[in-house]
Design a protein around this motif. Structure first.
Motif, short mmCIF file in Angstrom:
data_model
loop_
_atom_site.label_atom_id
_atom_site.label_comp_id
_atom_site.label_asym_id
_atom_site.label_seq_id
_atom_site.Cartn_x
_atom_site.Cartn_y
_atom_site.Cartn_z
N PRO A 1 -74.23 -15.88 17.81
CA PRO A 1 -74.52 -14.64 18.57
C PRO A 1 -74.27 -13.37 17.78
O PRO A 1 -74.71 -12.31 18.17
CB PRO A 1 -73.55 -14.76 19.75
CG PRO A 1 -72.41 -15.55 19.24
CD PRO A 1 -72.99 -16.53 18.26
N GLY B 1 -69.18 -17.32 27.34
CA GLY B 1 -70.57 -17.69 27.55
C GLY B 1 -71.07 -17.61 28.97
O GLY B 1 -72.22 -17.99 29.24
N LEU C 1 -75.08 -17.91 33.71
CA LEU C 1 -75.14 -17.92 32.25
C LEU C 1 -75.41 -16.51 31.72
O LEU C 1 -76.00 -15.67 32.41
CB LEU C 1 -76.24 -18.85 31.76
CG LEU C 1 -76.06 -20.34 31.98
CD1 LEU C 1 -77.28 -21.08 31.48
CD2 LEU C 1 -74.82 -20.85 31.26
N ASN D 1 -77.97 -16.15 26.27
CA ASN D 1 -77.98 -17.60 26.16
C ASN D 1 -79.30 -18.17 26.66
O ASN D 1 -79.88 -19.08 26.05
CB ASN D 1 -76.80 -18.18 26.96
CG ASN D 1 -76.72 -19.69 26.89
OD1 ASN D 1 -77.57 -20.38 27.44
ND2 ASN D 1 -75.68 -20.19 26.25
N ARG E 1 -82.13 -17.34 24.12
CA ARG E 1 -82.09 -18.23 22.95
C ARG E 1 -82.62 -19.62 23.29
O ARG E 1 -83.32 -20.24 22.50
CB ARG E 1 -80.67 -18.32 22.41
CG ARG E 1 -80.20 -17.10 21.66
CD ARG E 1 -79.04 -17.43 20.76
NE ARG E 1 -77.91 -17.97 21.51
CZ ARG E 1 -76.90 -17.25 21.98
NH1 ARG E 1 -76.89 -15.94 21.80
NH2 ARG E 1 -75.91 -17.82 22.64
N TRP F 1 -77.71 -28.35 26.29
CA TRP F 1 -77.79 -27.08 27.03
C TRP F 1 -77.51 -27.30 28.51
O TRP F 1 -76.82 -26.48 29.14
CB TRP F 1 -79.16 -26.45 26.84
CG TRP F 1 -79.27 -25.11 27.47
CD1 TRP F 1 -78.85 -23.91 26.96
CD2 TRP F 1 -79.82 -24.81 28.76
NE1 TRP F 1 -79.10 -22.89 27.85
CE2 TRP F 1 -79.70 -23.42 28.95
CE3 TRP F 1 -80.40 -25.59 29.76
CZ2 TRP F 1 -80.15 -22.79 30.12
CZ3 TRP F 1 -80.85 -24.96 30.91
CH2 TRP F 1 -80.72 -23.58 31.08
N HIS G 1 -73.88 -27.44 29.34
CA HIS G 1 -73.24 -26.12 29.43
C HIS G 1 -73.68 -25.39 30.70
O HIS G 1 -72.87 -24.73 31.36
CB HIS G 1 -73.60 -25.30 28.20
CG HIS G 1 -73.07 -23.90 28.21
ND1 HIS G 1 -71.73 -23.60 28.10
CD2 HIS G 1 -73.71 -22.71 28.34
CE1 HIS G 1 -71.55 -22.30 28.14
NE2 HIS G 1 -72.74 -21.73 28.29
#
Length: 460
Positions: free
Chosen positions: A70, A281, A291, A295, A298, A327, A330
């Motif tokens: 980041p 995050g 989120l 994020n 990306r 992903w 998360h």
């Protein structure tokens, strides 16, 4: 504070070194350095054990690369032998350090991590009204070696273990230069005081966490702040009195300056918890969690690249599934059911090359060049000068024989070729009039049409 000794024999024991080698290779067994070490593991471990016993062990040189997301950071990787030593050291130190860490420190600890930190913060936001968020400026490059070694000696008294820890700290590669002056410094103090730990070492994560451990106890015990969460250099204080949090900033700044560090002033803020906080995050509120927007952006970019790479058979489905599962693992810790439902509509991976994605005109030019027929054209008059022939790949790419093209195609798929961003594109060859032309990547990472290869380099 209790000091620990008689650790050296445990550290250099054969069982500990074998365990360290197994931990060092987790997730990396297909890499050449790991396979090379495992091929002759017994001999290398015996040699490593002998070097540690005799005090002749010396760390090797780091390999470095930069990342930009980041934010821009230098990542350093130690040689594999050194990584085994790091694991052997942390097998002994981890239980000791973890016993003395503050319970609200969540970095690099078992049963902690980013998700546990987010859960703890959200729980505290339901009890308090205001939050003070702080961040330390250039944390890893600013860690002072002398201060860190002094903290080691407050906990460890085994001289051999301390010597190894000092050796690992002193062998750190050159970090991003930080020129900051503190009270009592002269003009040259920032130049001769060594500082900085390499991001990427296992030991760096633990040493950095230990470096701020007394800050955790200072805030909760001395300042009387009950709501507190820290992940690495990012920490949040929560309280019902906004004025008390404002008065706390000066005391924290003074304590951090005593470690020869500075708070990141642009990231120091006090806000009501109902406005939400960005941490590890996530965007966190007392009632829900989302989120970070960056994020999601990306992931959208990565998803577009995965579609193209799968269609071109660069990635297998197992590779795509691993990336999606990572992903989703998360994202599932936030309220993202609607987001995942929207994104999953575009999760259509095809192998026939018909994946439709938005691409710029430059990208279209590259695709047109790839679709051109490579068969040999009809022969023209033999006396026609070779200098007059023109081969046109597309409207924007043309070359003269014996001359380098003035118009060039550009990056291609995924901004730097069909490979993953940052990779080197492959050479491409075109046959024309019994001559072979090669498209080579020039120093600007763009494809340029070059002169025909010499006869001794012809492929066919």
């Amino acid at each position: 504070m209790k000091r620990y000794g008689n650790l050296w024999e445990k550290l250099i024991s054969w069982e500990n070194l074998v365990l360290a080698a197994r931990k060092a290779q987790l997730g990396k067994r297909d890499r050449f350095c790991v396979q090379k070490f495992n091929f002759d593991q017994e001999r290398l471990l015996i040699q490593l054990q002998k070097e540690l016993q005799e005090g002749t062990y010396r760390p090797g040189k780091f390999t470095t690369h930069w990342i930009s997301e980041p934010k821009k950071r230098m990542i350093s990787a130690a040689p594999y032998n050194d990584r085994v030593v790091h694991h052997a050291l942390m097998n002994i130190l981890e239980p000791i350090l973890d016993r003395h860490f503050h319970p609200d420190s969540y970095a690099c600890r078992k049963n902690k991590g980013t998700h546990a930190a987010a859960n703890r913060l959200q729980h505290l936001m339901q009890r308090y009204k205001y939050a003070l968020q702080c961040d330390i400026e250039k944390f890893f490059p600013s860690i002072d070696h002398d201060i860190l070694k002094a903290k080691f000696r407050r906990l460890i008294k085994d001289k051999n273990v301390l010597s190894l820890m000092d050796l690992i700290v002193d062998s750190s590669n050159k970090q991003e230069p930080i020129l900051k002056w503190f009270d009592g410094d002269d003009l040259f103090t920032p130049l001769y005081r060594r500082k900085g730990l390499p991001i990427g070492n296992l030991t760096s994560q633990w040493f950095a966490n230990w470096f701020l451990n007394d800050l955790d106890h200072y805030i909760t015990s001395r300042l009387g702040i009950g709501g507190y969460v820290r992940y690495c250099d990012d920490f949040i204080l929560l309280h019902n009195d906004r004025t008390m949090l404002k008065d706390t900033i000066t005391k924290i700044r003074k304590h951090v300056n005593g470690k020869r560090m500075f708070l990141h002033e642009r990231k120091v803020s006090i806000r009501p918890v109902r406005a939400g906080l960005t941490f590890v995050g996530y965007r966190i509120w007392p009632t829900h969690r989302l989120l970070k927007k960056e994020n999601v952006r990306r992931f959208r970019r990565r998803l577009r690249w995965m579609k193209i790479a799968y269609a071109q058979r660069i990635l297998d489905w197992s590779d795509v599934k691993l990336r999606l599962d990572s992903w989703l693992g998360h994202a599932k810790h936030a309220d993202t059911k609607k987001l995942v439902r929207i994104l999953s509509k575009n999760w259509k991976f095809k192998r026939d090359g018909t994946v439709k994605v938005s691409c710029s005109s430059r990208r279209q030019l590259e695709q047109q060049c790839q679709q051109l027929p490579r068969s040999e054209p009809q022969q023209q008059h033999a006396r026609q000068s070779q200098q007059q022939h023109r081969f046109s790949c597309c409207l924007a790419l043309s070359i003269h024989l014996g001359r380098q093209a003035q118009n060039r195609t550009v990056y291609g798929l995924c901004e730097r070729g069909i490979e993953s961003p940052g990779s080197v594109p492959e050479l491409r060859f075109i046959r024309y009039r019994s001559q072979i032309y090669v498209l080579l990547p020039d120093r600007l990472s763009r494809f340029g049409a070059e002169i025909p290869v010499r006869s001794e380099y012809k492929i066919a």
